[in-house]
Write a protein that holds these residues in place. Sequence first.
Motif, PDB file in Angstrom:
ATOM      1  N   LYS A 147      10.161  13.556   8.955  1.00  0.00           N
ATOM      2  CA  LYS A 147       9.387  12.846   9.980  1.00  0.00           C
ATOM      3  C   LYS A 147       7.966  12.633   9.480  1.00  0.00           C
ATOM      4  O   LYS A 147       7.493  13.331   8.574  1.00  0.00           O
ATOM      5  N   VAL A 148       7.288  11.664  10.056  1.00  0.00           N
ATOM      6  CA  VAL A 148       5.915  11.355   9.662  1.00  0.00           C
ATOM      7  C   VAL A 148       4.960  12.306  10.362  1.00  0.00           C
ATOM      8  O   VAL A 148       4.924  12.358  11.596  1.00  0.00           O
ATOM      9  N   LEU A 149       4.208  13.054   9.568  1.00  0.00           N
ATOM     10  CA  LEU A 149       3.178  13.926  10.133  1.00  0.00           C
ATOM     11  C   LEU A 149       1.856  13.172  10.270  1.00  0.00           C
ATOM     12  O   LEU A 149       1.161  13.306  11.275  1.00  0.00           O
ATOM     13  N   PHE A 150       1.528  12.374   9.254  1.00  0.00           N
ATOM     14  CA  PHE A 150       0.317  11.550   9.281  1.00  0.00           C
ATOM     15  C   PHE A 150       0.550  10.250   8.517  1.00  0.00           C
ATOM     16  O   PHE A 150       1.292  10.222   7.541  1.00  0.00           O
ATOM     17  N   GLN A 151      -0.111   9.198   8.973  1.00  0.00           N
ATOM     18  CA  GLN A 151      -0.273   7.992   8.180  1.00  0.00           C
ATOM     19  C   GLN A 151      -1.538   8.169   7.346  1.00  0.00           C
ATOM     20  O   GLN A 151      -2.456   8.891   7.737  1.00  0.00           O
ATOM     21  N   SER A 152      -1.613   7.509   6.204  1.00  0.00           N
ATOM     22  CA  SER A 152      -2.769   7.688   5.320  1.00  0.00           C
ATOM     23  C   SER A 152      -4.086   7.342   6.000  1.00  0.00           C
ATOM     24  O   SER A 152      -5.104   8.011   5.777  1.00  0.00           O
ATOM     25  N   GLU A 153      -4.083   6.328   6.869  1.00  0.00           N
ATOM     26  CA  GLU A 153      -5.327   5.943   7.533  1.00  0.00           C
ATOM     27  C   GLU A 153      -5.816   6.990   8.524  1.00  0.00           C
ATOM     28  O   GLU A 153      -6.988   7.003   8.911  1.00  0.00           O
ATOM     29  N   ASP A 154      -4.915   7.890   8.960  1.00  0.00           N
ATOM     30  CA  ASP A 154      -5.321   8.984   9.835  1.00  0.00           C
ATOM     31  C   ASP A 154      -6.147  10.030   9.076  1.00  0.00           C
ATOM     32  O   ASP A 154      -6.958  10.743   9.672  1.00  0.00           O
ATOM     33  N   ILE A 155      -5.905  10.118   7.779  1.00  0.00           N
ATOM     34  CA  ILE A 155      -6.566  11.122   6.942  1.00  0.00           C
ATOM     35  C   ILE A 155      -7.751  10.531   6.186  1.00  0.00           C
ATOM     36  O   ILE A 155      -8.830  11.118   6.128  1.00  0.00           O
ATOM     37  N   TRP A 156      -7.545   9.357   5.627  1.00  0.00           N
ATOM     38  CA  TRP A 156      -8.561   8.725   4.779  1.00  0.00           C
ATOM     39  C   TRP A 156      -8.512   7.222   5.000  1.00  0.00           C
ATOM     40  O   TRP A 156      -7.773   6.523   4.340  1.00  0.00           O
ATOM     41  N   PRO A 157      -9.300   6.707   5.958  1.00  0.00           N
ATOM     42  CA  PRO A 157      -9.304   5.269   6.231  1.00  0.00           C
ATOM     43  C   PRO A 157      -9.749   4.476   5.001  1.00  0.00           C
ATOM     44  O   PRO A 157     -10.645   4.889   4.263  1.00  0.00           O
ATOM     45  N   ASN A 158      -9.102   3.345   4.762  1.00  0.00           N
ATOM     46  CA  ASN A 158      -9.427   2.461   3.639  1.00  0.00           C
ATOM     47  C   ASN A 158      -9.285   3.153   2.281  1.00  0.00           C
ATOM     48  O   ASN A 158     -10.054   2.887   1.347  1.00  0.00           O
ATOM     49  N   SER A 159      -8.308   4.042   2.180  1.00  0.00           N
ATOM     50  CA  SER A 159      -8.085   4.731   0.907  1.00  0.00           C
ATOM     51  C   SER A 159      -7.634   3.736  -0.165  1.00  0.00           C
ATOM     52  O   SER A 159      -6.963   2.754   0.131  1.00  0.00           O
ATOM     53  N   ILE A 160      -8.047   4.005  -1.394  1.00  0.00           N
ATOM     54  CA  ILE A 160      -7.633   3.181  -2.529  1.00  0.00           C
ATOM     55  C   ILE A 160      -6.501   3.901  -3.243  1.00  0.00           C
ATOM     56  O   ILE A 160      -6.631   5.060  -3.620  1.00  0.00           O
ATOM     57  N   ASP A 161      -5.399   3.199  -3.439  1.00  0.00           N
ATOM     58  CA  ASP A 161      -4.226   3.823  -4.046  1.00  0.00           C
ATOM     59  C   ASP A 161      -3.841   3.049  -5.300  1.00  0.00           C
ATOM     60  O   ASP A 161      -4.484   3.177  -6.334  1.00  0.00           O
ATOM     61  N   CYS A 162      -2.805   2.241  -5.243  1.00  0.00           N
ATOM     62  CA  CYS A 162      -2.412   1.437  -6.402  1.00  0.00           C
ATOM     63  C   CYS A 162      -3.336   0.230  -6.533  1.00  0.00           C
ATOM     64  O   CYS A 162      -3.822  -0.312  -5.536  1.00  0.00           O
ATOM     65  N   GLY A 163      -3.565  -0.161  -7.765  1.00  0.00           N
ATOM     66  CA  GLY A 163      -4.398  -1.324  -8.017  1.00  0.00           C
ATOM     67  C   GLY A 163      -3.806  -2.195  -9.106  1.00  0.00           C
ATOM     68  O   GLY A 163      -2.963  -1.754  -9.893  1.00  0.00           O
ATOM     69  N   LEU A 164      -4.234  -3.445  -9.144  1.00  0.00           N
ATOM     70  CA  LEU A 164      -3.875  -4.350 -10.235  1.00  0.00           C
ATOM     71  C   LEU A 164      -4.922  -4.179 -11.323  1.00  0.00           C
ATOM     72  O   LEU A 164      -6.118  -4.407 -11.101  1.00  0.00           O
ATOM     73  N   VAL A 165      -4.463  -3.758 -12.492  1.00  0.00           N
ATOM     74  CA  VAL A 165      -5.356  -3.464 -13.615  1.00  0.00           C
ATOM     75  C   VAL A 165      -4.990  -4.367 -14.783  1.00  0.00           C
ATOM     76  O   VAL A 165      -3.804  -4.565 -15.075  1.00  0.00           O
ATOM     77  N   LEU A 166      -6.006  -4.929 -15.448  1.00  0.00           N
ATOM     78  CA  LEU A 166      -5.793  -5.764 -16.630  1.00  0.00           C
ATOM     79  C   LEU A 166      -6.556  -5.184 -17.815  1.00  0.00           C
ATOM     80  O   LEU A 166      -7.597  -4.548 -17.646  1.00  0.00           O
ATOM     81  N   ARG A 167      -6.019  -5.398 -18.996  1.00  0.00           N
ATOM     82  CA  ARG A 167      -6.761  -5.037 -20.201  1.00  0.00           C
ATOM     83  C   ARG A 167      -7.944  -5.991 -20.334  1.00  0.00           C
ATOM     84  O   ARG A 167      -7.803  -7.213 -20.177  1.00  0.00           O
ATOM     85  N   ASN A 168      -9.116  -5.449 -20.623  1.00  0.00           N
ATOM     86  CA  ASN A 168     -10.313  -6.279 -20.693  1.00  0.00           C
ATOM     87  C   ASN A 168     -10.218  -7.304 -21.826  1.00  0.00           C
ATOM     88  O   ASN A 168     -10.759  -8.410 -21.720  1.00  0.00           O
TER      89      ASN A 168
END
Length: 317
Positions: A200-221
């Motif tokens: 069961k869901v104990l928490f959604q991420s926004e309940d703990i850390w609003p606007n959290s950064i998780d996966c991102g699109l990364v490119l080689r410079n």
Amino acid sequence: MKKYLPLFLILTLLLILSACGKSEENSSSNTVDDKKIIKIGYLPITHAAPLYMQTDKEYEGYAIELVKFGSWPELMDALNTGKIDGASVLIQLAMKAKEQGIDLKAVALGHRDGNVVVVAPNVQKVEDLKGKSFAIPNKYSTHNILLYRMLQDAGINYQDVDVVELPPAEMPAALAEGRIAGYVVAEPFGAISVSLEKGKVLFQSEDIWPNSIDCGLVLRNAFIEKHKDIANQFVKDYAAAGELMNANDDHAHEVVAKYIKVDKEVLDLSLNWISYNNLKIEKDAYKILRDSLIEMGLSENPPTYDEFVDSSLIEEK
């Protein structure tokens, strides 16, 4: 005849080298139908959904080749060694690579929110996790930070929980079998346990850390610098694909289902938890992430926003 032998050998060697040079040039051109092929690594999770949607149409100037990986270390090895041009990846892993000297740029978010803390049915509150095993995918992840913050908010030391790293696909079974008391991970693996009524869901991420950064699109410079216009268009099209995913309609679900093989009920639940709105990496949110890595002792000097993030590719001009 013998006096001509060295010249013959030299000419033969030159022909071989010339042939090798042409072969290498062709193999590294990475074009098809005069379009630049952009190789992007991913794991089959909902956090990479804008990429899935982006492959649903053709673009002028470039074509996307999505390269599937089975684990984050495998993906990061390909990204760090230049076997792929970019990736949808846990942003903390890319930050660590940048700290170690790999020239990467984070150009967009993968998603907003959509991480859930899933626990066994007999777990009623955070305090029930003391002395029990709790799974995360990697210590360099937003999931680990979410666990740290959740325990901190409940007045529990991180060390009071047996934190284990497990491949995401193993977590639902581990919870069902009682080997762990809970986990937090990318979707759709949380939705699997909830759908099967094994968790069961104990928490959604926004309940703990609003606007959290998780996966991102990364490119080689190096890719950005060599193909600036293509990189710019690619990232803008990626953001537009995120907006299409955010519609959360039947077509969006059908596209994602091509890459993630789970029951429709699981996928629908997972996508209902997640947002793909405004995928720009904000400076304030990144600072919270960076400070968290330092506080948890995961990194001594993670890259600053200006060192690591290139928001120019996603911004409207």
